[in-house]
Motif scaffolding. Structure first.
Motif, mmCIF file in Angstrom:
data_model
loop_
_atom_site.group_PDB
_atom_site.id
_atom_site.type_symbol
_atom_site.label_atom_id
_atom_site.label_comp_id
_atom_site.label_asym_id
_atom_site.label_seq_id
_atom_site.Cartn_x
_atom_site.Cartn_y
_atom_site.Cartn_z
ATOM 1 N N ARG A 1 0.704 -5.460 -25.424
ATOM 2 C CA ARG A 1 0.842 -6.648 -26.274
ATOM 3 C C ARG A 1 1.265 -6.261 -27.690
ATOM 4 N N ARG A 2 0.678 -5.177 -28.199
ATOM 5 C CA ARG A 2 0.858 -4.829 -29.618
ATOM 6 C C ARG A 2 1.821 -3.672 -29.827
ATOM 7 N N ASP A 3 2.548 -3.283 -28.771
ATOM 8 C CA ASP A 3 3.518 -2.181 -28.865
ATOM 9 C C ASP A 3 2.899 -0.913 -29.441
ATOM 10 N N LEU A 4 1.747 -0.529 -28.898
ATOM 11 C CA LEU A 4 1.055 0.647 -29.428
ATOM 12 C C LEU A 4 1.538 1.944 -28.775
ATOM 13 N N GLY A 5 2.339 1.827 -27.691
ATOM 14 C CA GLY A 5 2.809 3.030 -26.982
ATOM 15 C C GLY A 5 1.722 3.586 -26.068
ATOM 16 N N GLY A 6 2.125 4.514 -25.206
ATOM 17 C CA GLY A 6 1.155 5.164 -24.307
ATOM 18 C C GLY A 6 0.471 4.202 -23.359
ATOM 19 N N VAL A 7 1.190 3.162 -22.944
ATOM 20 C CA VAL A 7 0.570 2.139 -22.097
ATOM 21 C C VAL A 7 0.195 2.731 -20.732
ATOM 22 N N GLU A 8 1.178 3.383 -20.081
ATOM 23 C CA GLU A 8 0.931 3.941 -18.735
ATOM 24 C C GLU A 8 -0.211 4.951 -18.784
ATOM 25 N N ASP A 9 -0.195 5.815 -19.812
ATOM 26 C CA ASP A 9 -1.236 6.851 -19.930
ATOM 27 C C ASP A 9 -2.619 6.218 -20.073
ATOM 28 N N ALA A 10 -2.693 5.132 -20.817
ATOM 29 C CA ALA A 10 -3.991 4.479 -21.038
ATOM 30 C C ALA A 10 -4.534 3.910 -19.726
ATOM 31 N N TYR A 11 -3.652 3.272 -18.938
ATOM 32 C CA TYR A 11 -4.095 2.726 -17.652
ATOM 33 C C TYR A 11 -4.578 3.863 -16.739
ATOM 34 N N GLN A 12 -3.811 4.980 -16.746
ATOM 35 C CA GLN A 12 -4.206 6.117 -15.902
ATOM 36 C C GLN A 12 -5.526 6.721 -16.353
ATOM 37 N N GLU A 13 -5.676 6.821 -17.663
ATOM 38 C CA GLU A 13 -6.893 7.423 -18.239
ATOM 39 C C GLU A 13 -8.143 6.623 -17.829
ATOM 40 N N VAL A 14 -8.044 5.306 -17.958
ATOM 41 C CA VAL A 14 -9.219 4.482 -17.682
ATOM 42 C C VAL A 14 -9.508 4.456 -16.175
ATOM 43 N N MET A 15 -8.459 4.540 -15.355
ATOM 44 C CA MET A 15 -8.650 4.609 -13.896
ATOM 45 C C MET A 15 -9.332 5.921 -13.512
ATOM 46 N N GLN A 16 -8.902 7.009 -14.161
ATOM 47 C CA GLN A 16 -9.498 8.318 -13.876
ATOM 48 C C GLN A 16 -10.984 8.320 -14.241
ATOM 49 N N ARG A 17 -11.309 7.711 -15.395
ATOM 50 C CA ARG A 17 -12.725 7.639 -15.812
ATOM 51 C C ARG A 17 -13.538 6.867 -14.774
ATOM 52 N N LEU A 18 -12.952 5.780 -14.271
ATOM 53 C CA LEU A 18 -13.658 4.976 -13.260
ATOM 54 C C LEU A 18 -13.915 5.825 -12.006
ATOM 55 N N GLU A 19 -12.867 6.512 -11.546
ATOM 56 C CA GLU A 19 -13.007 7.285 -10.293
ATOM 57 C C GLU A 19 -14.026 8.409 -10.436
ATOM 58 N N GLU A 20 -14.110 8.997 -11.647
ATOM 59 C CA GLU A 20 -15.062 10.091 -11.875
ATOM 60 C C GLU A 20 -16.504 9.593 -11.899
ATOM 61 N N ASN A 21 -16.695 8.306 -12.150
ATOM 62 C CA ASN A 21 -18.057 7.802 -12.374
ATOM 63 C C ASN A 21 -18.556 6.804 -11.347
ATOM 64 N N LEU A 22 -17.728 6.508 -10.345
ATOM 65 C CA LEU A 22 -18.181 5.530 -9.330
ATOM 66 C C LEU A 22 -19.194 6.151 -8.379
#
Ligand code: ADP
Ligand code: UDP
Length: 237
Positions: free
Chosen positions: A216-237
């Motif tokens: 939304r805010r053109d902050l860059g690193g969009v794909e990386d952020a989605y991957q990062e948060v998915m990885q955190r979820l998978e590590e903690n489920l």
């Protein structure tokens, strides 16, 4: 399960019939929109992440007493769900000020609330999903008083559970949007998706935004952020 006709193509997902009239297939796209469809783009790999994240979180919630539409993940992008009649309300829970709350009420982003808030928008693209209160929802016959009570109860249960879960991943759940629907028997279940498209997720240490605000805010690193948060979820489920 036989995939039938496309029933609907939305901004982020397609919905297909199946050979069972009570089941649908939802297919997640990489398309991203913001500001009521004014901003368009693609987030590579988003559909896969949102599909898997939403399914993991729905399973997690189901195990903790929140009924959901989730049935079975079919592949990377497609999930079998119970068909519901969507209650045309976007249910928004907030733990911390951000987005339209910060703008509308003139507060900085990041103010932590003593208690979470709930609000409803009328799910109507032509009207721009206007904010409505419960009296308006009843006047418009969008839901019954009992359904609104159930929706509110489930929405706060989702918040309690997901706040704890994301916290264990080093992620702060700032706010999110839910949709509910009615099954054939009239009971209310959580539907649609729970993903970085529909939640604000901030790194608990650094405050880094790990959600759709990067798009939304053109902050860059969009794909990386989605991957990062998915990885955190998978590590903690
Ligand atoms: P939008 O309609 O806002 O562009 P999407 O691209 O996410 O959104 O499209 C998915 C559509 O499917 C939404 O309108 C959503 O309300 C609807 N939906 C989600 N889950 C179900 C379900 N279990 N049964 C029927 N419709 C659903
Ligand atoms: N949200 C959503 N779909 C919408 C509107 C909001 O998923 O159509 C989510 C959004 O991602 C955020 C929360 O609901 O996590 C609150 O959004 P807000 O009202 O602050 O609106 P925005 O700033 O997105 O316009």
């Amino acid at each position: 399960m036989i995939k039938g006709d496309q029933l609907y193509e939305g901004k982020a997902k397609k919905v297909f019939t199946t050979d069972d009239p009570e089941l649908l297939i939802v297919s997640y796209k990489d398309d991203a929109t913001a500001f009521n469809g004014l901003k368009h783009g693609t987030i590579a790999g988003k559909g896969v992440i949102n599909n898997k994240m939403s399914n993991s979180l729905m399973r997690y919630l189901e195990a903790r007493g929140v009924p959901t539409h989730f049935v079975e993940e079919l592949n990377d992008r497609e999930t079998l769900v119970k068909k519901v009649e969507i209650v045309p309300l976007e249910v928004i829970i907030r733990n911390i000020s951000a987005g339209s709350f910060a703008k509308n009420y003139g507060v900085e982003e990041g103010r932590v609330f003593a208690s979470p808030t709930i609000e409803f928008s009328y799910k109507n693209d032509d009207l721009g999903d206007p904010l409505i209160n419960e009296y308006h929802a009843l006047a418009l016959e969008l839901a019954t008083p009992e359904e609104l009570e159930t929706i509110r109860k489930y929405a706060f249960m989702v918040n309690d559970e997901l706040k704890k879960f994301w916290s264990s991943c080093g992620v702060t759940l700032v706010d999110f949007k839910l949709e509910f629907g009615r099954l054939a028997d009239g009971s209310i279940v959580l539907a649609d998706e729970i993903s970085p498209d529909t939640c604000r997720l901030w790194d608990s240490e650094t405050g880094k935004k790990l959600d759709k605000d990067r798009f939304r805010r053109d902050l860059g690193g969009v794909e990386d952020a989605y991957q990062e948060v998915m990885q955190r979820l998978e590590e903690n489920l």
